[in-house]
Scaffold this motif. Sequence first.
Motif, PDB file in Angstrom:
ATOM      1  N   PHE A  23       0.844  -1.183   0.000  1.00 19.40           N
ATOM      2  CA  PHE A  23       0.000   0.000   0.000  1.00 19.40           C
ATOM      3  C   PHE A  23       0.887   1.243   0.000  1.00 19.40           C
ATOM      4  N   GLY A  24       0.377   2.311  -0.600  1.00 23.04           N
ATOM      5  CA  GLY A  24       1.110   3.564  -0.620  1.00 23.04           C
ATOM      6  C   GLY A  24       1.821   3.795  -1.937  1.00 23.04           C
ATOM      7  N   ALA A  25       2.421   4.974  -2.043  1.00 23.10           N
ATOM      8  CA  ALA A  25       3.089   5.380  -3.285  1.00 23.10           C
ATOM      9  C   ALA A  25       4.340   4.541  -3.524  1.00 23.10           C
ATOM     10  N   PRO A  73      -9.008  -1.120   3.480  1.00 23.83           N
ATOM     11  CA  PRO A  73      -9.532   0.256   3.469  1.00 23.83           C
ATOM     12  C   PRO A  73      -8.941   1.119   4.585  1.00 23.83           C
ATOM     13  N   THR A  74      -8.712   0.529   5.757  1.00 28.28           N
ATOM     14  CA  THR A  74      -8.125   1.288   6.865  1.00 28.28           C
ATOM     15  C   THR A  74      -6.676   1.646   6.561  1.00 28.28           C
ATOM     16  N   LEU A 125      -2.740   5.957   4.945  1.00 29.22           N
ATOM     17  CA  LEU A 125      -1.694   6.440   4.046  1.00 29.22           C
ATOM     18  C   LEU A 125      -2.130   7.607   3.171  1.00 29.22           C
ATOM     19  N   ALA A 126      -3.413   7.941   3.203  1.00 32.24           N
ATOM     20  CA  ALA A 126      -3.951   8.938   2.270  1.00 32.24           C
ATOM     21  C   ALA A 126      -3.206  10.264   2.356  1.00 32.24           C
ATOM     22  N   ASN A 127      -2.821  10.675   3.548  1.00 38.14           N
ATOM     23  CA  ASN A 127      -2.125  11.955   3.727  1.00 38.14           C
ATOM     24  C   ASN A 127      -0.647  11.758   4.055  1.00 38.14           C
ATOM     25  N   LEU A 165       5.183   7.613   2.627  1.00 34.76           N
ATOM     26  CA  LEU A 165       5.207   6.366   3.394  1.00 34.76           C
ATOM     27  C   LEU A 165       4.482   5.258   2.642  1.00 34.76           C
ATOM     28  N   SER A 166       5.084   4.071   2.629  1.00 33.04           N
ATOM     29  CA  SER A 166       4.422   2.885   2.060  1.00 33.04           C
ATOM     30  C   SER A 166       4.336   1.810   3.135  1.00 33.04           C
TER      31      SER A 166
END
Length: 350
Positions: free
Chosen positions: A29-31, A51-52, A57-59, A63-64
């Motif tokens: 997950f993450g960039a 989803p959590t 990581l949305a903001n 960070l991955s």
Amino acid sequence: MIQRLLIGLSLLGGVFAASVHAQEAVAHFGAQGATRSITLRTTTDIAVLAPTMRDFLANRPDLSLRYEQWGSNDLYALTELDCKTGRPGADIVISSGVHQMVKLVNDGCAVSWVSPETQALPDRLRWRDQVWGISREPAVIVYNRNLVPPEDVPDSRFDLLDLLRPEGSRYGGRVATYDIAASGLGFLFAFMDSQEASTFGALMEAFARSGAVATCCSAEIIGGVATGDYLIAYNVLGSYAMQAARSDQRLGIVAPADYTLVLSRAAILPGTEANHDAGDLLDFILSESGQRSMAKVHLASAPSAPLPGADREEDDSRWRLIELGPTLLVAMDQMKTAGFLARWRAAIGE
């Protein structure tokens, strides 16, 4: 068959240092170009907690997160081995085998983390500031709505006993539960039942006599009920059952009226020094935003709340929260485990 429950139970005291551990799945997950990364090892299905993780990581574009899904016994064994070698392979560990997480904390395998979010937890869901309960998940009875008539739906363990008692019961060989030798969660639920319920011995004897089926995991058990391979499943993790029942009208759910165990998945930060990004993840999960995210997949229902998707509202007095703390070490003690195995064998006439 239920006899599978006996195989290897004595190993649960801690003889898990096998050289091979069965990782079930991995996700990222993450960039892709993130400059920092953390590893989460957990028993929680990727699809459930994804989803959590995305919300966390949305903001945090820098960070991955590597997400490793494990069975509870293998996760405990691997984390214990990491502790002994001094090389933690994960930054945060979350497990439904909460007795195993308490044992790891007791053995010095986790680091402290103190924050407003962890301090807001009730004492029953944190210990030594090193293990924290992040969810609220009842252990339920699941049944097939199409194949179990309303008058047969077991509202309690006593009702389930009544269904299995008659010779040649139509529920013979059609009741499923966890294989407690393979599932740390299944072992925990069975062990807590043995401490809580006067029906425990009779129920185990009825399971053995009627040919109940012991199998590995929630998804397999719930799927078997939906297809009619099993008519009833006992002590199933309610979060997974309620998630499945959202899209499958064949599944009915009951919180046993005599009492309902409530699990709070345990999180630890392994090693001797906390990774602050992992601590931030823990804080997010415990925050209002994280709990709201987890509630969407039934991981964060409060013990006093009605069960979403259940057949009727439940009386608060039936809930039995499994507290995180030294009392759970009894379930990891080799002598106590051997005694539990002996009582289990006596209950089914072996």
